[in-house]
Structures are given as C-alpha cells and as structure tokens.
Design a protein around this motif. Structure first.
Motif, PDB file in Angstrom:
ATOM      1  N   THR A   1      -8.761   1.823  -4.645  1.00 44.54           N
ATOM      2  CA  THR A   1      -8.534   1.867  -3.199  1.00 44.54           C
ATOM      3  C   THR A   1      -9.845   2.051  -2.453  1.00 44.54           C
ATOM      4  O   THR A   1     -10.867   2.430  -3.025  1.00 44.54           O
ATOM      5  CB  THR A   1      -7.588   3.020  -2.815  1.00 44.54           C
ATOM      6  OG1 THR A   1      -8.208   4.270  -3.142  1.00 44.54           O
ATOM      7  CG2 THR A   1      -6.259   2.911  -3.549  1.00 44.54           C
TER       8      THR A   1
ATOM      9  N   ILE B   1     -11.113   3.102   1.905  1.00 48.51           N
ATOM     10  CA  ILE B   1     -10.667   3.542   3.229  1.00 48.51           C
ATOM     11  C   ILE B   1     -11.110   2.513   4.251  1.00 48.51           C
ATOM     12  O   ILE B   1     -12.309   2.224   4.373  1.00 48.51           O
ATOM     13  CB  ILE B   1     -11.237   4.930   3.590  1.00 48.51           C
ATOM     14  CG1 ILE B   1     -10.830   5.967   2.543  1.00 48.51           C
ATOM     15  CG2 ILE B   1     -10.751   5.355   4.977  1.00 48.51           C
ATOM     16  CD1 ILE B   1      -9.336   6.161   2.398  1.00 48.51           C
TER      17      ILE B   1
ATOM     18  N   ARG C   1      -7.001   4.003   7.021  1.00 52.71           N
ATOM     19  CA  ARG C   1      -5.948   4.038   6.009  1.00 52.71           C
ATOM     20  C   ARG C   1      -6.542   3.793   4.631  1.00 52.71           C
ATOM     21  O   ARG C   1      -7.543   3.085   4.467  1.00 52.71           O
ATOM     22  CB  ARG C   1      -4.891   2.967   6.286  1.00 52.71           C
ATOM     23  CG  ARG C   1      -4.100   3.143   7.553  1.00 52.71           C
ATOM     24  CD  ARG C   1      -3.137   1.972   7.722  1.00 52.71           C
ATOM     25  NE  ARG C   1      -2.166   1.895   6.644  1.00 52.71           N
ATOM     26  CZ  ARG C   1      -1.578   0.779   6.248  1.00 52.71           C
ATOM     27  NH1 ARG C   1      -1.903  -0.369   6.808  1.00 52.71           N
ATOM     28  NH2 ARG C   1      -0.683   0.807   5.287  1.00 52.71           N
ATOM     29  N   GLU C   2      -5.903   4.368   3.618  1.00 51.49           N
ATOM     30  CA  GLU C   2      -6.262   4.082   2.235  1.00 51.49           C
ATOM     31  C   GLU C   2      -5.561   2.794   1.827  1.00 51.49           C
ATOM     32  O   GLU C   2      -4.337   2.685   1.923  1.00 51.49           O
ATOM     33  CB  GLU C   2      -5.841   5.229   1.314  1.00 51.49           C
ATOM     34  CG  GLU C   2      -6.257   5.013  -0.132  1.00 51.49           C
ATOM     35  CD  GLU C   2      -5.831   6.135  -1.064  1.00 51.49           C
ATOM     36  OE1 GLU C   2      -6.343   6.204  -2.193  1.00 51.49           O
ATOM     37  OE2 GLU C   2      -4.969   6.941  -0.643  1.00 51.49           O
TER      38      GLU C   2
ATOM     39  N   ASN D   1       0.832  -1.209   0.000  1.00 52.78           N
ATOM     40  CA  ASN D   1       0.000   0.000   0.000  1.00 52.78           C
ATOM     41  C   ASN D   1       0.861   1.252   0.000  1.00 52.78           C
ATOM     42  O   ASN D   1       0.693   2.147  -0.837  1.00 52.78           O
ATOM     43  CB  ASN D   1      -0.899   0.031   1.247  1.00 52.78           C
ATOM     44  CG  ASN D   1      -1.984  -1.013   1.232  1.00 52.78           C
ATOM     45  OD1 ASN D   1      -2.761  -1.099   0.302  1.00 52.78           O
ATOM     46  ND2 ASN D   1      -2.022  -1.823   2.280  1.00 52.78           N
TER      47      ASN D   1
END
Length: 424
Positions: A342, A344, A350-351, A205
């Motif tokens: 992506t 959340i 977090r993405e 990521n």
C-alpha cells in the motif's frame, strides 16, 4: 524527467475531473432524502418535458420513468417518484454518488449525478455512457447500468445509445467533440443521471484492507478480475483506469462479487459504418477484423495519455498504447492485493493498494520506473515471507512486462489465471 512530471500533473487533473469517489462519513448533504421525480415523456426521444413547478430548486432532480403514447403532454399523467435518495456515498469534482431505493420494488441502487457544465465533464460522462450502453450482454463482474437520463433546465429525457433523433443527445456529443460549451451557461444546468446496481461492500481498497488476509478470497478476486477484463476486451472496451478505487464489491449473493466500474476514461474500440470510422477521437486508430463492426483491441492504438499514475503501463506515459495497458494495471492491482502493498495517496490521504518502486526515500510508479529503465527487473514477490505461488509469480512478471507484446492478452490471462487458482 521534466516531461514525466508535467504528464503526471496533467493526469492528476484528469483524475480530479473524473470524480473518483471517497466514502463520506460526515453529515448528510443538502441533497439527502430528496426524491428523483418521474416525469412524462412523449412518444419519441426528441421530446423534452418540463417538470412540475416546485418551490425548492433541489426538488428538481429527476429522471424519466419511460415513454407515453399520449402526444398531448398537457394531459400526460405525472407519475409518482420512482427512487428515493438515502445517503451520499461518494463525491468528486463533477459528480455525486448516492445510495437510493426503488420505491416500487424496494431494491437498492446507486445513482450517479454528473454535472455536464464543461466539455471535459461531458466527454467523461459520455465515455461512461457509451461503454456501459454498448454492452449487449451483462456480466457478473461488470457494474450494470439500469438507465441514464439527461436533465437540463427543468427538462428531462431518457438517453439511448447512438440516438440521432435526440437533439439533446446530439448537443452533448457536439459539446464533447468541439470542446466548447453548446448547452448553455450556469443558468441552464445540465446533468446526466446514471442508475446502476448498488455495491454495498465498498471498493477493493476498503474490502481488502479492512479484513485479515484470506487466500481463498484473493484467488476468487483474481479470477473475477481476469474474467471481467476479458469480457470487456472481447466487447471492444478498453477501461484505461483500472485501479482498486474503480473495483467495487457486491455482497448480495452472500459472497463477495467483483464489479468493475467507473468507465469515464474508457474507450469503445468499435468501427461504425464506413471502413475507416471508429468510436472516439483523439487520433486513436484501430485495425479491423473480418467484421467491420469489431476491432482487435490489442492492435487498436490509443494516444490519449490518461489514467492513474501508479497503475499506468510504461507505454501509456509515452501516449502510444493498446488494451495491453489494462493487463499491466491489473498486474499491479493483483500484486498489491496478494502482498498487501500500500501507499498513502497525497491528495486524499487514504491508504491505497498499489505496487511501486523505491527510489531513495521516494516511491515511483512501476510503469514510470520501467519507462526510464526498460531493463529493470521487478522483485516479485516483494516480501520475503510471501505465500505467492511460482505460477502466479511468473504470470505477474508476464503481465508487467515492459514490452506490451510480451504480456498475455485478456483471453490468455483468463485461461492462465483459472489454471493457477484451480491448482492452488
């Protein structure tokens, strides 16, 4: 639908227990700068040795430096510290990961400290140890375990795979199998220390989302991921929790190298001894090949529904699956990486890289959506201006097939991925 929601809540609890780590940018924790002390051990692995007396209990974090031939432990030499902890790089509900340095060589390593204070934590820690310790050969794209040490109540012992002479090791196994505490209460803390190679590039990521899109890097990562999963399956290991958080990046060679890590939910699908013995419980059953010590992981049925929901295959939600579930998870990861899809995460905020299906204003894991609608056709590529090749599009559709039998196995995947990336 109620069943699926219940399962998802259960799976999220598993994720918390296994301690997926987030990078910490705040102040140094209390453990920072402490030194992992080397302590003497006797000449066999059934000997536990007390540490030096220290006023600060935090100084009691330790691991073994090896074995000594001197049977008189009172005369055994206390050796200098081997590793110094530099900083905390990750923290989960039952473990902490540090960046450390080997004092003798100056090499940087990752030190993972796992608290074995409950049967479920012991089970996850042993699963990781068994998977990494069972590998007779190293692979460039699988994180390397340097050593593992059991620390309990001021005693330390180097762990070795399947050591039936070690009472402490057998107690850990008994804790995992019985599902009850047999190593004592909170007054006798028990830890497993894993010393592994350090990956300075963070996880997938962080690496992908902090850089501009690079087709060359994408092709390299697709090849490396396919080779890592093929290696694991050829060695009878099903990862069961492939996701970008558990894919680390090493940059020591001057170029990014994938390292598949975090084997807390993995299953070693190998027979031991008698014809019907297998590693692991929970009703998992394997089909043997001519060699009784190996199994065909694509015919080894697993029944423990575990993993991270956005990367789980449809059959995992049902609790009846094989190693082909790893292929599905890898398909989700590669699809998201190529098109930078992506979401959340609701807990960490977090993405994260991950593909999904939209349902009104909600997003639903692909595997869950397929379970509810097996005839659903995935829109790959998802973006109208995608640069995805036709060969990769077809491969992803095959990897994400609702029927596991329609997916390539890991060896077939590696071959096809090599062909696609070389043609690009």
């Amino acid at each position: 639908m109620d069943t699926h929601n219940t399962m998802r809540r259960k799976l999220r609890r598993v994720q918390v227990c296994k301690g997926g780590v987030d990078v910490q940018n705040g102040n140094m924790k209390r453990d920072m700068g402490k030194v992992l002390r080397a302590i003497p051990l006797g000449n066999n692995e059934d000997t536990d040795v007390p540490m030096e007396d220290r006023d600060d209990p935090m100084e009691q974090d330790c691991f073994s430096s090896g074995f000594f031939k001197n049977e008189n432990l009172e005369n055994a030499m206390i050796m200098a510290p081997r590793y110094s902890l530099l900083r905390e790089v990750g923290r989960g509900s039952y473990g902490v990961v540090y960046e450390a340095v080997a004092r003798k060589t100056g090499a940087r390593v990752a030190v993972k400290k796992l608290r074995c204070d409950a049967p479920e934590n012991v089970e996850l820690a042993l699963a990781e140890f068994w998977a990494l310790a069972s590998l007779e050969k190293k692979h460039e794209n699988v994180v390397q375990l340097e050593e593992c040490v059991l620390q309990r109540n001021g005693l330390a012992q180097k762990m070795s795979h399947g050591n039936k002479r070690s009472k402490q090791y057998l107690r850990l196994v008994e804790t995992s199998l019985k599902g009850e505490r047999v190593l004592g209460g909170p007054e006798e803390p028990c830890y497993l220390w894993f010393v592994m190679e350090f990956c300075e590039g963070g996880d997938l990521n962080q690496y992908i989302l902090s850089r501009r899109p690079d087709p060359r890097t994408n092709r390299s990562f697709m090849q490396q991921l396919s080779r890592a999963v093929a290696f694991l399956h050829q060695n009878n290991i099903v990862h069961r929790d492939l996701k970008p958080d558990n894919i680390l990046i090493s940059q020591r060679s001057g170029k990014p190298v994938i390292k598949v890590a975090d084997f807390g939910l993995s299953k070693v699908c190998a027979g031991l001894g008698a014809e019907h013995d297998v590693v692991g419980g929970g009703g998992d059953q394997g089909e043997r090949t001519a060699n009784r010590n190996t199994v065909n992981v694509n015919k080894f049925w697993l029944s423990s529904a575990c993993g991270s929901d956005f990367y789980m295959a449809p059959e995992v939600w049902e609790g009846h699956y094989t190693a082909k579930a790893d292929i599905f998870a890898l398909g989700i990861i590669i699809w998201a990486m190529i098109e930078r899809i992506t979401f959340i995460d609701g807990e960490s905020k977090r993405e994260l890289l991950g593909s999904y299906v939209r349902r009104g204003g909600d997003i639903v894991p692909v595997g869950e959506a397929m379970l509810e609608n097996p005839k659903m056709v995935l829109s790959i590529p998802a973006r109208s201006r995608s640069c995805m090749s036709e060969g990769l599009r077809r491969l992803l559709l095959d990897m994400l097939a609702v029927n596991p039998q329609d997916r390539p196995d890991a060896t077939q995947l590696q071959t096809r991925m090599d062909q696609i990336t070389c043609a690009a």
